[in-house]
Motif scaffolding. Sequence first.
Motif, mmCIF file in Angstrom:
data_model
loop_
_atom_site.group_PDB
_atom_site.id
_atom_site.type_symbol
_atom_site.label_atom_id
_atom_site.label_comp_id
_atom_site.label_asym_id
_atom_site.label_seq_id
_atom_site.Cartn_x
_atom_site.Cartn_y
_atom_site.Cartn_z
ATOM 1 N N GLY A 43 9.035 19.019 -13.927
ATOM 2 C CA GLY A 43 8.226 18.196 -13.429
ATOM 3 C C GLY A 43 8.359 17.861 -12.046
ATOM 4 N N ASN A 44 9.833 18.077 -11.737
ATOM 5 C CA ASN A 44 10.262 17.512 -10.243
ATOM 6 C C ASN A 44 10.430 18.707 -9.190
ATOM 7 O OD1 ASN A 44 10.176 14.773 -10.860
ATOM 8 N ND2 ASN A 44 12.374 14.749 -11.592
ATOM 9 N N LEU A 45 9.986 19.913 -9.815
ATOM 10 C CA LEU A 45 10.464 21.233 -9.131
ATOM 11 C C LEU A 45 9.541 21.474 -7.853
ATOM 12 C CD1 LEU A 45 12.174 23.748 -8.940
ATOM 13 C CD2 LEU A 45 10.452 24.593 -10.186
ATOM 14 N N ALA A 46 8.219 21.382 -8.092
ATOM 15 C CA ALA A 46 7.378 21.560 -7.097
ATOM 16 C C ALA A 46 7.147 20.432 -6.034
ATOM 17 C CB ALA A 46 5.658 21.758 -7.443
ATOM 18 N N GLN A 47 7.328 19.277 -6.332
ATOM 19 C CA GLN A 47 7.480 18.204 -5.413
ATOM 20 C C GLN A 47 8.836 18.289 -4.497
ATOM 21 O OE1 GLN A 47 7.503 14.118 -6.943
ATOM 22 N NE2 GLN A 47 7.912 15.056 -9.163
ATOM 23 N N THR A 48 9.728 18.684 -5.129
ATOM 24 C CA THR A 48 11.085 18.629 -4.453
ATOM 25 C C THR A 48 11.010 19.959 -3.396
ATOM 26 O OG1 THR A 48 12.020 17.709 -6.249
ATOM 27 C CG2 THR A 48 13.566 18.938 -4.578
ATOM 28 N N MET A 92 13.570 10.200 -7.581
ATOM 29 C CA MET A 92 13.780 10.882 -8.980
ATOM 30 C C MET A 92 14.879 10.921 -9.593
ATOM 31 S SD MET A 92 12.005 14.304 -7.578
ATOM 32 C CE MET A 92 13.289 14.765 -6.306
ATOM 33 N N SER A 93 14.778 10.424 -11.045
ATOM 34 C CA SER A 93 15.965 10.385 -11.586
ATOM 35 C C SER A 93 15.806 11.508 -12.760
ATOM 36 C CB SER A 93 16.277 9.253 -12.433
ATOM 37 O OG SER A 93 15.092 8.790 -13.265
ATOM 38 N N GLY A 94 14.773 12.493 -12.745
ATOM 39 C CA GLY A 94 14.641 13.544 -13.572
ATOM 40 C C GLY A 94 15.481 14.781 -13.045
ATOM 41 N N PHE A 95 16.713 14.713 -13.245
ATOM 42 C CA PHE A 95 17.693 16.049 -13.121
ATOM 43 C C PHE A 95 18.868 15.904 -13.855
ATOM 44 C CE2 PHE A 95 19.211 12.346 -10.409
ATOM 45 C CZ PHE A 95 20.297 12.634 -10.536
ATOM 46 N N PRO A 127 -2.253 7.798 -10.609
ATOM 47 C CA PRO A 127 -2.776 6.187 -10.580
ATOM 48 C C PRO A 127 -1.951 5.201 -10.432
ATOM 49 C CG PRO A 127 -3.675 7.700 -12.472
ATOM 50 C CD PRO A 127 -2.518 8.421 -11.674
ATOM 51 N N ARG A 128 -2.228 4.140 -9.624
ATOM 52 C CA ARG A 128 -1.428 3.297 -9.284
ATOM 53 C C ARG A 128 -1.163 2.436 -10.574
ATOM 54 N NH1 ARG A 128 2.240 1.325 -5.540
ATOM 55 N NH2 ARG A 128 1.386 -0.091 -4.067
ATOM 56 N N GLY A 129 0.099 2.149 -10.740
ATOM 57 C CA GLY A 129 0.397 1.211 -12.074
ATOM 58 C C GLY A 129 0.179 -0.174 -11.682
ATOM 59 N N THR A 183 0.802 -1.215 -0.067
ATOM 60 C CA THR A 183 -0.027 0.048 -0.165
ATOM 61 C C THR A 183 0.702 1.266 -0.083
ATOM 62 O OG1 THR A 183 -0.151 -0.391 2.518
ATOM 63 C CG2 THR A 183 -1.926 -1.135 0.927
ATOM 64 N N ALA A 184 2.326 1.022 0.255
ATOM 65 C CA ALA A 184 3.116 2.218 0.078
ATOM 66 C C ALA A 184 2.951 3.032 -1.442
ATOM 67 C CB ALA A 184 4.436 2.063 0.352
ATOM 68 N N ARG A 185 2.919 4.268 -1.450
ATOM 69 C CA ARG A 185 2.935 4.868 -2.774
ATOM 70 C C ARG A 185 4.027 5.783 -2.852
ATOM 71 N NH1 ARG A 185 -1.526 5.202 -5.623
ATOM 72 N NH2 ARG A 185 0.111 5.391 -7.268
ATOM 73 N N THR A 186 4.377 6.040 -3.996
ATOM 74 C CA THR A 186 5.483 7.152 -4.373
ATOM 75 C C THR A 186 4.767 8.439 -4.439
ATOM 76 O OG1 THR A 186 6.463 5.629 -5.916
ATOM 77 C CG2 THR A 186 6.756 8.237 -6.394
ATOM 78 N N ALA A 187 5.267 9.556 -3.396
ATOM 79 C CA ALA A 187 4.744 10.864 -3.335
ATOM 80 C C ALA A 187 5.347 11.700 -4.033
ATOM 81 C CB ALA A 187 5.411 11.113 -1.749
#
Length: 197
Positions: free
Chosen positions: A74-79, A147-150, A183-185, A17-21
Motif C-alpha cells: 500500500g505504500n509503494l505507489a505513493q513512495t 509511513m511505518s508500513g515497511f 477522508p479527514r479523521g 489544514t495540513a493533510r497527510t499526502a
Amino acid sequence: MFDRTMSDETLNRLFRTARTAHGFLSDPLPEGTVGKLFELAQWGPTAFNALPARFVLIQSREAKERLVPSLSPGNLAQTLAAPLTVIVAYDLEFYEYLPRLYPAYDARKLYVGNPQLAEQVAFRNGTLQGAYLMLAARALGLDVGPMSGFNAEKLNQEFFPDGRWKANFLVNVGVADPASFYPRGPRLAFEEGAVLL
Ligand SMILES: Cc1cc2nc3c(=O)[nH]c(=O)nc-3n(C[C@H](O)[C@H](O)[C@H](O)COP(=O)(O)O)c2cc1C
C-alpha cells in the motif's frame, strides 16, 4: 502578557489544514530543500542536545529502487511518486557526539555500556526529530506522508548493514496530489486526550 502567537494562516498550514499526502504531483523540490529540512529539524529540542536521528534522504531513482522491496504494497505507489523519501533512522551510538553537542556535562558516560538505555533514548528523541522534520517540510510549503508500513529488518539490512543505525519510520515529501487525501479523521476532544491538573 505580550501575545506572540503566530498568525492563524501559519497555524493552519502547520496543523489544522495540513493533510497527510498519499500521492504527489510531479513538481520537483525547490533547489536546496534537503539541506533546509535537515537544518531546521536540527534545531528542535532533544535530551542533552544529543540529536540521535539520522536522515537518509532518498532522491535518486537508484536509491528508491533499493527501498522498494522493503515497502508494504500500500505504500509503494505513493513512495514512487514522491520526489523525496526520508528514512528517519537513529544512531545506536549517538552518544559519541555528546562531548561536542553538550559540552556542559559528560552525558556520554550514561550510555556507554548501557545499550538498552541508549536505544530507548535514541528512539524517543529520534522520533521527535522526525516530527520536527515533518513540520519543517510544512513550513517550507511542502506536504508529507509518514509511513511505518515497511519491513524494518529488510530495510536495515539494505541501508544499515553494519547495524549502527536503525530505521524508525519513513516520510515522503513533496507537493501533495489533493486527490490522494483520505477522508479527514476526527481528533479527540480535550477531555478525551488531556487532563488539566
Ligand atoms: C508514524 C506514522 C506511520 C504511518 N504509516 C502509514 C503507512 O504506512 N501508510 C500510509 O498510507 N499512511 C501512514 N500514516 C499516515 C496516517 O494514517 C495519517 O497521518 C493520519 O491518519 C492523519 O491523517 P491527516 O493528516 O490527513 O489528518 C502514518 C502516519 C504516521 C505518523
